[in-house]
Each structure stands twice: as structure tokens, then as C-alpha cells.
Write an enzyme that holds these catalytic residues in place. Structure first.
Site, mmCIF file in Angstrom:
data_model
loop_
_atom_site.group_PDB
_atom_site.id
_atom_site.type_symbol
_atom_site.label_atom_id
_atom_site.label_comp_id
_atom_site.label_asym_id
_atom_site.label_seq_id
_atom_site.Cartn_x
_atom_site.Cartn_y
_atom_site.Cartn_z
ATOM 1 N N ASP B 160 -1.095 0.855 -5.810
ATOM 2 C CA ASP B 160 -2.151 0.555 -6.390
ATOM 3 C C ASP B 160 -3.145 -0.401 -5.925
ATOM 4 O O ASP B 160 -4.522 -0.078 -5.914
ATOM 5 C CB ASP B 160 -1.924 0.203 -7.828
ATOM 6 C CG ASP B 160 -0.711 0.650 -8.450
ATOM 7 O OD1 ASP B 160 0.569 0.440 -8.149
ATOM 8 O OD2 ASP B 160 -0.830 2.049 -8.907
ATOM 9 N N HIS B 188 3.115 -0.847 -13.077
ATOM 10 C CA HIS B 188 2.886 0.308 -12.245
ATOM 11 C C HIS B 188 2.750 1.423 -13.266
ATOM 12 O O HIS B 188 3.417 2.420 -13.166
ATOM 13 C CB HIS B 188 3.948 0.399 -11.148
ATOM 14 C CG HIS B 188 3.473 1.705 -10.438
ATOM 15 N ND1 HIS B 188 2.359 1.883 -9.719
ATOM 16 C CD2 HIS B 188 4.110 2.636 -10.103
ATOM 17 C CE1 HIS B 188 2.405 2.933 -9.012
ATOM 18 N NE2 HIS B 188 3.460 3.700 -9.497
#
Lengths: 364, 332
Positions: B160, B188
Site C-alpha cells: 500500500d 491492510h
């Protein structure tokens, strides 16, 4: 005293020159001047081998960890969305060396200014297809890509053909791109070469990095000849011949050969998919050694334009043992060829001549 | 004098991420080009033949740094002597499955793998959990491997983080290597908070704040955030498969920076055991900005958190607390 006075000026000058050189070098490395990026094309990039290959290129495995790259990816229209997905992932991975990405279905855009072209795209054999049909499809693909490369790639573009039939696709490419120097058109047999190293290392329980100088002769097909006559293993007592250490000529002349020849099929059987990981890795090895040079005392196998060496008909793309220096390969000369090897080398050459004939017949 | 080889475990190694990851490890991308490695690959019995195919390809590629390959369905054999463990294996969500079902399956997997790692891995083994729900799987692993130091159990949010860097570089038309210090806070999942408040871009006039250069707070506070949060789904839509290439590459970055250290002046994002920093509840695996030195990460302290960010940080913490509860309920 006079003598010293005479030496004074030159010494001072020398001292200043030395200091200046050191300062400039310091500033140079401090400013971290990066190399100019090299543009690498991968065709068939939306497929399995492409997916394994592009991150390796982006991480510097192909051209070195200090060499920035721009990646051009080409595929056919039906794969455009998937190709864009690969481009998105390359962005997402934030590779420091990756200075640009082009994902396109336009062969001209793909070939523009490329310095290295890895041709993974081709027409795969489908069930029910005859050899002639596969050949016909691939011949027309490689004819088109040859013109595009010739017209738009960098003048010294290095080409590696992977898509099967690799040797003959490379030959077609050469025929239809006459202004690309024929020494710049090669095909991948490094995968077979690495597979041969792997098999020897497993047989002898040694590290694969200690085995070297196998040879793959001929066609990247089941007629290839994996030859260990000049291969050696690094031991505490120096380099020892593989034949000697294995001590089993029968195995080396039969099972070893067929294992390497048929390894592709064995991978498909186990994975239900063909060898992408090892093909991509070997493609990186092929280009890296070609561009950066082979280590001293070591050769590798590359499918290159035959010049008649070792009695092989000129005008074929045939796999030979080569060393590389300053961006150029040369066939290792003077290796002894025994009768057994001679037969195998001629057999695979014969197959290549037949393939060439078949390819040309598809063009008419 | 060659270094001693390091044993690296990859679970779920017969899958897509494993296939992208193992050649990177074998090429020295994870631990450095002078560090020999021995790969341990684990998968479940139905994948045994495919796993063996991967082992065959690793042999075929003749990697100079690869000093051994263990391909097994036996978790004990897989965990023995490993110094780095990348847990890619997990139970994927299938159509019709409830969140509780996915959680329950993964909780039992990570409970048993925790025990095996604790007993058989090398001392000071560093663990990276990739399989989703990554943060909670990592938490379960920690709970059931009490003798593994909690600082050694992390989860992947570097993907990410890298995605956020990529989006900024595209927006500003700069090289991604010139962008740094974004932060991924939290889970996440789609509640993650990609924060550019402290991110900078290298320019000829020095490092400039991203917010200043982008000059579009509306975009940074909405579209940028959702693009990064939902990027996984966008990749699946385009490729028909989930992100293996970028996940594998980010896993290598996570381990490499952890082991070899972050560059001066740069931090990265890692899902780590929360110690209460930034008022995030302790006892969660939560993504923070970290630097790493001598093989140990530390949370970057003292960054200012504005009101907008505070809400986002708390929201993702809340989701993690709920996941933790759900996971524990599956254990009883």
C-alpha cells in the site's frame, strides 16, 4: 639545492592536478550522476513469462543494479486490459530503477528507440494444429515485428527471441530486418544450459554455482544436444571434469540428455503451466552476460547466427558455446568434438534446416 | 569469504505470489546480492505436485545464490531453522463465504503455524504475514507463539505504501524514486489511511512537501485515498488475478529494509505490534511509519496528526479491534 628548486614547480603542479582530480571525483559521486536509462522491449508481456520477466528487469537483474530502465510492453488487442494491469502493478511496486513504462498494442510505439528486445510473444501450438500451421502463424508475426524493429529500434538493438520455434522465429526476424546486424539477433538456449547445470549439480550434490561450461548445441527443441564433454566442477582440488566426477557415461549419454531435452514437458506436467520463472530468469542471464560480459574462464550457450563454425551450415540460428566481451559474443573455437557429439550436432542442424525450409514455404 | 546461507520460508509457495517471490529471493533481491539463501517452500497436499514443479524450476534457473531448496507439505520441516518467514499461505475468501467463515479458517491455520515456528524456527526469526486478513493473522500468530519476540512479527503494508508513492509520482509526473515518506496507517484493508501529510518530493530546489506540490487537498483527501485503498480490486479487474508481482516485490522491500536498514531520512510503512504510539490501542498489529537499523524497526515518533488524520487513524484501529474480537470468538 638547485635540484630541489627545479623540482618544486612540477611537484606543485602535480599536487594540484591530483587534488583537483580527487575533488572532481568526490563531487561526481556526491551528485550521484545516474546512468542514462536503457529501453527494454518485452513482447507478449501480458503472458506468464512476461509477468515473471518485467519485475526482474525493473529490479536490475537483467542489466545491473545501477542501470535505470524504461520498459516497453507489447501484446495483442485481446490482452490490452491485462497488459494495463501489469503496467499498474509496475507502478504500484515503486521500483527505483524504473524510469518509464509504455504498455501498448501498437508495434511501432513498442519498438521505438528500444535498445534491447525480448520477443516472448508468439502463436502457441493449440490442440489439433499441425506443425505447418504453427510455423505459418509465427512466420507472419515475426516478419511484421522484424520490419518494425528495423525501422524504429535503436541502431545497435540487441534482440533475444524466446517464443517457439525460437531459432526459426529468430531466423525469420533476421531475414526481414536486413539492416539489423545479424550478430544482434539471438535466441534463448540459456534455459536449457541452466537446466543442464542444474541436473549435473543435483547428480553430484554440488552447488550449481560450482558447475560450468556445459554446452547446448543446436535447436531449442527436443533435438538439442546438451554436451558435458568440456564441463567442469570447482572442487577443493581445482577444476575437475564432469565426465570424470559423474563416472557414468551411460547416464550422461542417455538419461541426462533426454531429461534436459524434455524438461519443459516435465514442468508442464507438474505445474499444469509452462516454465515462466526459469525462462524469465534465463532470459535475464542471457542479456546480462551478453551486455556485461561472461566471467573469465566461463562460457554460456546462446542461439546465434552460424558462421560455419564446427561444421554447422552457415545461415542458421544455432546454439553454440560463446563468451561475451564489450557487448559482443564470440563462438568458443577449438573444442574437440567426438563422434557421438558430431552425430547429435548434425541431427539438430538437420532439423533446423527442415524448419527453415518449412518457414520459407509458408512465405510463398 | 562467502556468507553463511540464510534460510527463508515461504508458505503458500505454490501460488501466484509465491511464484513471483521465490525467484526474487533466489536472486538476492530480498537480502542482498552477496547473501546466499536456502529456500523452504510450504504448501498444502493438493498443491504438492505444483510445488515440486516450482522446486524444479528453481533448480533449472541455476541461481548462484540459491544453496538449497526444501519443498514440503510438512509444516515442521518447513519451519526448521528458518530466519525469515514470509507467510503467504492462507484461506482465500470464496463466493458465498461470510467474514466469520474466512476468519475462522485463517485463525486455525495461523494458530498451528505459530506453534511450528515457535518450536522450530531459528532464534530471532523475522516473520512477515502477507495472507489476508494480514494484520489479524499476524496477531493470532503472535498470540500462539509467545516466545517469538513481538517485535519480530509484522504484516505487509509496504504494498500500500508503494502504491501511494506510485500514485503521487504519477500525479506529479516525477520519478517514484524522488517521492518518499508517505505513511500507511492501520489495517491492510479498505480502512487503511494513506497519509501524505509528511511526504516529500525531491526537486532541484530540495525536498518539497507533497501537499504543496499537488496543491489539491480535495483530491489528496478523497480520490487519492480511495484509489490506494481499492487498488487491489482494480488490479483484479484488469488482470483477472490478484496482484502477485507487486505484492512479491513489496514483500522483498519490507524484509530488505528491516534487515539491512532504511536509508537516512526515509521511513517506510510496516504492520507492527502497537505499543500505544499515536494513541493507537496497544496490542494490535497496526501499520505505522518506521525506520529500521541493525535489524530492528522503530516507530517514527513526534509526527503531527491533524483532525482529519486522527479520525482516519481511529477508524482503522476500530476495525482492527473488531477483527481481533471476531478472531478470538472463533477460538472458543
Amino acid at each position: 639545492m638547485d635540484y630541489l628548486a627545479l623540482m618544486e614547480k612540477p611537484l606543485v603542479v602535480l599536487g594540484c592536478v591530483y587534488l583537483s582530480w580527487k575533488i572532481i571525483r568526490n563531487i561526481w559521486s556526491f551528485a550521484n550522476i545516474e546512468k542514462e536509462p536503457i529501453t527494454v522491449l518485452v513482447t507478449g508481456a501480458a503472458g506468464q513469462i512476461g509477468y515473471a520477466l518485467v519485475p526482474m528487469i525493473a529490479k536490475g537483474a537483467m542489466l545491473g543494479p545501477d542501470q535505470p530502465v524504461i520498459i516497453h510492453m507489447l501484446d495483442i488487442e485481446p490482452a490490452a486490459e491485462a497488459l494495463n494491469g501489469v503496467k499498474m502493478e509496475l507502478i504500484d511496486a515503486a521500483f527505483p530503477l524504473l524510469k518509464g513504462i509504455v504498455a501498448t498494442t501498437d508495434v511501432v510505439e513498442a519498438c521505438k528507440d528500444v535498445d534491447i528486445a525480448v520477443m516472448v510473444g508468439g502463436f502457441p501450438r493449440k490442440e489439433g494444429m499441425e506443425r505447418k500451421d504453427v510455423m505459418a502463424k509465427n512466420v507472419s508475426i515475426y516478419k511484421v515485428q522484424a520490419s518494425a524493429l528495423e525501422e524504429h529500434a535503436s541502431p545497435d538493438c540487441k534482440v533475444l527471441v524466446i517464443a517457439n520455434p525460437a531459432n526459426t522465429n529468430a531466423l525469420i526476424l533476421k531475414e526481414f530486418a536486413p539492416s539489423i546486424p545479424h550478430k544482434n539477433i539471438t535466441c534463448l538456449t540459456r534455459l536449457d544450459h541452466n537446466r543442464a547445470l542444474g541436473q549435473i549439480s543435483e547428480k553430484l550434490y554440488v552447488h550449481v554455482s560450482d558447475v560450468k561450461n556445459v554446452i547446448i548445441w543446436g535447436n531449442h527443441s527436443s533435438s538439442q544436444y546438451p554436451d558435458v564433454n568440456h564441463a567442469t566442477v570447482s572442487t577443493c582440488n581445482g577444476q575437475k571434469s564432469v565426465r570424470e566426477l559423474v563416472g557414468d557415461d551411460k547416464w550422461l549419454n542417455t538419461e541426462f540428455i533426454t531429461t534436459v531435452q524434455q524438461r519443459g514437458a516435465a514442468i508442464i506436467k507438474a505445474r499444469k503451466l509452462s516454465s515462466a520463472l526459469s525462462a524469465a530468469s534465463s532470459a535475464c542471464d542471457h542479456i546480462r552476460d551478453w551486455v556485461l560480459g561472461t566471467p573469465k574462464g566461463t562460457w554460456v550457450s546462446m542461439g546465434v547466427y552460424s558462421d560455419g563454425s564446427y561444421g554447422i551450415s552457415p545461415g542458421l540460428i544455432y546454439s553454440f558455446p560463446v563468451t561475451c566481451e564489450k557487448g559482443e559474443w564470440s563462438i568458443v573455437q577449438g573444442l574437440k568434438i567426438d563422434e557421438f557429439s558430431r552425430e547429435k550436432m548434425d541431427s539438430t542442424a538437420k532439423e533446423l534446416i527442415e524448419e527453415k525450409s518449412l518457414a520459407y514455404s509458408c512465405l510463398n | 569469504m562467502a556468507k553463511e546461507p540464510v534460510r527463508v520460508l515461504v508458505t503458500g509457495a505454490a501460488g501466484q505470489i509465491g511464484y513471483a517471490l521465490v525467484p526474487m529471493i533466489a536472486r538476492g533481491i530480498m537480502l542482498g546480492t552477496d547473501q546466499p539463501v536456502i529456500l523452504h517452500m510450504l504448501d498444502i497436499p493438493p498443491a504438492a505436485e505444483a510445488l515440486n514443479g516450482v522446486k524444479m524450476e528453481l533448480v533449472d534457473a541455476a541461481f548462484p545464490l540459491l544453496k538449497g531448496v526444501v519443498a514440503t507439505t510438512d509444516v515442521v520441516e518447513a519451519c526448521t531453522g528458518v530466519s525469515v518467514a514470509v507467510m503467504v499461505g492462507g484461506f482465500p475468501r470464496k463466493e458465498g463465504m461470510e467474514r466469520k467463515d474466512v476468519m475462522s479458517k485463517n485463525v486455525s491455520i495461523y494458530k498451528s503455524q505459530a506453534a511450528a515456528l515457535e518450536k522450530h524456527a531459528a532464534a530471532n526469526c523475522k516473520v512477515l504475514v502477507v495472507a489476508n486478513p494480514a494484520n489479524t493473522n499476524a496477531l493470532i500468530l503472535k498470540e500462539f507463539a509467545p516466545s517469538i519476540p513481538e517485535k519480530n512479527i509484522t504484516c505487509l503494508t509496504r504494498l500500500d505504501h508503494n502504491r501511494a508513492l506510485g500514485q503521487i509520482s504519477e500525479r506529479l509526473n516525477v520519478q517514484v524514486s524522488d517521492v518518499k515518506n508517505v505513511i500507511i496507517w492501520g489495517n491492510h484493508s479498505s480502512t487503511q489511511y494513506p497519509d501524505v501529510t509528511h511526504a516529500t518530493v525531491k526537486t532541484p530546489a530540495g525536498d518539497k512537501p507533497v501537499r504543496e506540490l499537488v496543491a489539491d487537498d480535495a483530491w489528496l483527501n478523497t480520490e487519492f485515498i480511495t484509489t490506494v485503498q481499492q487498488r487491489g480490486a482494480a488490479i483484479i479487474k484488469a488482470r483477472k488475478f490478484s496482484s502477485a508481482l507487486s505484492a512479491a516485490s513489496s514483500a522483498c522491500d519490507h524484509i530488505r529494509d528491516w534487515v539491512l536498514g532504511t536509508p537516512e531520512g526515509t521511513w517506510v510503512s510496516m504492520g507492527v505490534y502497537s505499543d500505544g504510539s499515536y494513541n493507537v490501542p496497544a496490542g494490535l498489529i497496526y501499520s505505522f511509519p518506521v525506520t529500521s537499523k541493525n535489524g530492528e524497526w522503530s516507530i517514527v515518533q513526534g509526527l503531527s496528526i491533524d483532525e482529519f488524520s486522527r479520525k482516519k487513524l481511529d477508524l482503522t484501529a476500530q476495525e482492527l479491534s473488531e477483527e481481533k474480537e471476531l478472531a478470538y470468538s472463533c477460538l472458543t
